[in-house]
Motif scaffolding. Structure first.
Motif, PDB file in Angstrom:
ATOM      1  N   UNK A 181     -52.520 -91.342 -18.208  1.00 59.95           N
ATOM      2  CA  UNK A 181     -51.378 -91.851 -19.132  1.00 59.95           C
ATOM      3  C   UNK A 181     -51.852 -91.805 -20.685  1.00 59.95           C
ATOM      4  N   UNK A 182     -52.852 -90.913 -20.308  1.00 57.19           N
ATOM      5  CA  UNK A 182     -53.284 -90.987 -22.206  1.00 57.19           C
ATOM      6  C   UNK A 182     -51.910 -89.268 -22.080  1.00 57.19           C
ATOM      7  N   UNK A 183     -51.723 -90.182 -24.021  1.00 61.46           N
ATOM      8  CA  UNK A 183     -50.608 -89.295 -24.324  1.00 61.46           C
ATOM      9  C   UNK A 183     -51.127 -87.957 -24.838  1.00 61.46           C
ATOM     10  N   UNK A 184     -52.626 -87.878 -25.339  1.00 58.56           N
ATOM     11  CA  UNK A 184     -52.503 -86.696 -25.982  1.00 58.56           C
ATOM     12  C   UNK A 184     -52.569 -85.185 -24.485  1.00 58.56           C
ATOM     13  N   UNK A 185     -53.133 -86.142 -23.740  1.00 58.43           N
ATOM     14  CA  UNK A 185     -52.952 -85.419 -21.794  1.00 58.43           C
ATOM     15  C   UNK A 185     -52.315 -84.766 -21.723  1.00 58.43           C
ATOM     16  N   UNK A 243     -50.445 -81.135 -21.335  1.00 56.92           N
ATOM     17  CA  UNK A 243     -50.417 -81.038 -19.757  1.00 56.92           C
ATOM     18  C   UNK A 243     -48.795 -80.050 -20.105  1.00 56.92           C
ATOM     19  N   UNK A 244     -47.428 -81.038 -20.827  1.00 51.73           N
ATOM     20  CA  UNK A 244     -46.122 -80.389 -20.234  1.00 51.73           C
ATOM     21  C   UNK A 244     -46.347 -79.853 -21.355  1.00 51.73           C
ATOM     22  N   UNK A 245     -46.523 -79.295 -22.392  1.00 53.71           N
ATOM     23  CA  UNK A 245     -46.957 -77.409 -23.192  1.00 53.71           C
ATOM     24  C   UNK A 245     -47.579 -76.805 -22.123  1.00 53.71           C
ATOM     25  N   UNK A 284     -52.503 -77.476 -12.878  1.00 58.01           N
ATOM     26  CA  UNK A 284     -52.465 -77.543 -14.181  1.00 58.01           C
ATOM     27  C   UNK A 284     -53.122 -78.728 -15.007  1.00 58.01           C
ATOM     28  N   UNK A 285     -53.263 -80.387 -14.438  1.00 60.36           N
ATOM     29  CA  UNK A 285     -53.495 -81.175 -14.167  1.00 60.36           C
ATOM     30  C   UNK A 285     -55.152 -81.383 -15.007  1.00 60.36           C
TER      31      UNK A 285
END
Length: 342
Positions: free
Chosen positions: A114-118, A122-124, A335-336
């Motif tokens: 739930x950390x936004x930067x992570x 991940x999506x990138x 990936x995570x």
């Protein structure tokens, strides 16, 4: 022929050429139709208008955006996209999951950080997101152009929630998504699928006792007015996907395909900036508007009680999706691990 006469003739030819070119552009220009699931100013709406902005700034094409309700519910706009009435659609895997079961992976609780930067990294970087998902969507007549996060999921309810026991005997609204129903059953609730248009009234009349959504949607939809107890469970992020009718996309020129890809990438970058701080802003508005609202952020011990129930949802996902789903899940977790171990 005098110089003046030559100039007049050239000017005339130039005007004719310009008129011909303009007419050709008008013939080649198209008005593309794009529908999404949210209200004016919400995340999907911002994304859609950034996409529209790029297309119209860099071509003669135009984009007509339709917001929630203008063309029906989520199932309606997907049907219209698959039939070619719409060229583009923005829809959450929460609804697409009934068409593409593997997309339900986002509803395995505590799989996503739930950390936004992570989450953004991940999506990138994710191979599952950027390479495997497009192939899955293509099998169902959809060209996946972008997946992007909207915000951390927050539960609203008629009473504060701090443990799975607090969900007992509570009907929690879920999207028409079998795995999300499995999640809330695992949490101890009674999952109740409902289309979005019925949620506010169902909460108001106590037909249901809770629901989940990103905080900006809880604020813009006024859900806190009829479901005033907000719980941050840290169980996941709301994800959405922007896609095109594949026959339409495949029929585009290479130039227009590149235009569409560039527009979706441009809108992605804009939306990442937009959601930065959006949750805090929305929560502030809720606190200011609602004296009876409470906000509960589960501590590690409380989260652990919910996490203990997550494995059964993961098992159900594999059961629903078979080897394809298992392969996607393995890549997803790999990936995570890469982005969380940096």
């Amino acid at each position: 022929m005098s110089g003046a006469t030559k100039l007049k003739k050239l000017a005339g030819l130039s005007a004719i050429a310009f008129a011909t070119l303009t007419a050709a552009n008008a013939v080649n220009a198209a008005n593309w139709r794009y529908a999404h699931e949210e209200y004016e100013g919400d995340v999907q709406d911002v994304y859609a208008y950034k996409f529209k902005e790029y297309i119209e700034d860099n071509s003669d094409h135009t984009v007509q955006v339709y917001r929630f309700g203008e063309l029906g519910e989520s199932d309606d706009i997907m049907s219209q996209t698959l039939s070619g009435i719409l060229q583009f659609v923005n829809q959450s895997p929460g609804f697409t999951g009934s068409l593409i079961p593997e997309a339900q992976i986002f509803f395995i609780p505590y799989l996503m950080p739930t950390d936004m930067d992570t989450v953004i990294e991940f999506f990138r970087e994710s191979e599952a997101i950027n390479e495997m998902f497009p192939k899955l969507y293509a099998e169902h007549g959809l060209e996946l152009l972008q997946m992007y996060p909207e915000g951390e999921m927050v539960v609203t309810s008629n009473e504060p929630i701090t443990s799975p026991q607090d969900f007992k005997n509570k009907k929690i609204r879920v999207m028409t998504n079998p795995l999300l129903s499995e999640t809330y059953a695992a949490f101890g609730a009674t999952p109740t699928p409902l289309p979005w248009g019925e949620v506010y009234g169902a909460l108001q009349t106590n037909m249901i006792q809770g629901q989940e959504n990103p905080i900006f949607w809880i604020e813009s939809g006024g859900l806190y007015e009829v479901s005033p107890h907000l719980t941050f469970t840290s169980h996941g992020w709301f994800t959405t996907a922007m896609m095109a009718n594949q026959d339409f996309y495949n029929g585009l020129s290479d130039e227009d395909k590149k235009l569409v890809q560039n527009a979706s990438d441009y809108a992605f970058e804009q939306i990442i900036d937009h959601i930065d701080g959006l949750a805090e802003e929305a929560l502030g508005k809720i606190k200011e508007a609602c004296d009876k609202c409470t906000v509960t952020r589960l501590n590690e011990e409380q989260i652990a009680a919910f996490k203990e129930r997550a494995p059964q949802v993961k098992e159900k996902y594999i059961e629903m999706t078979g080897e394809d789903g298992k392969e996607l899940l393995n890549q997803f977790e790999e990936d995570l691990n890469e982005v969380t171990s940096d």
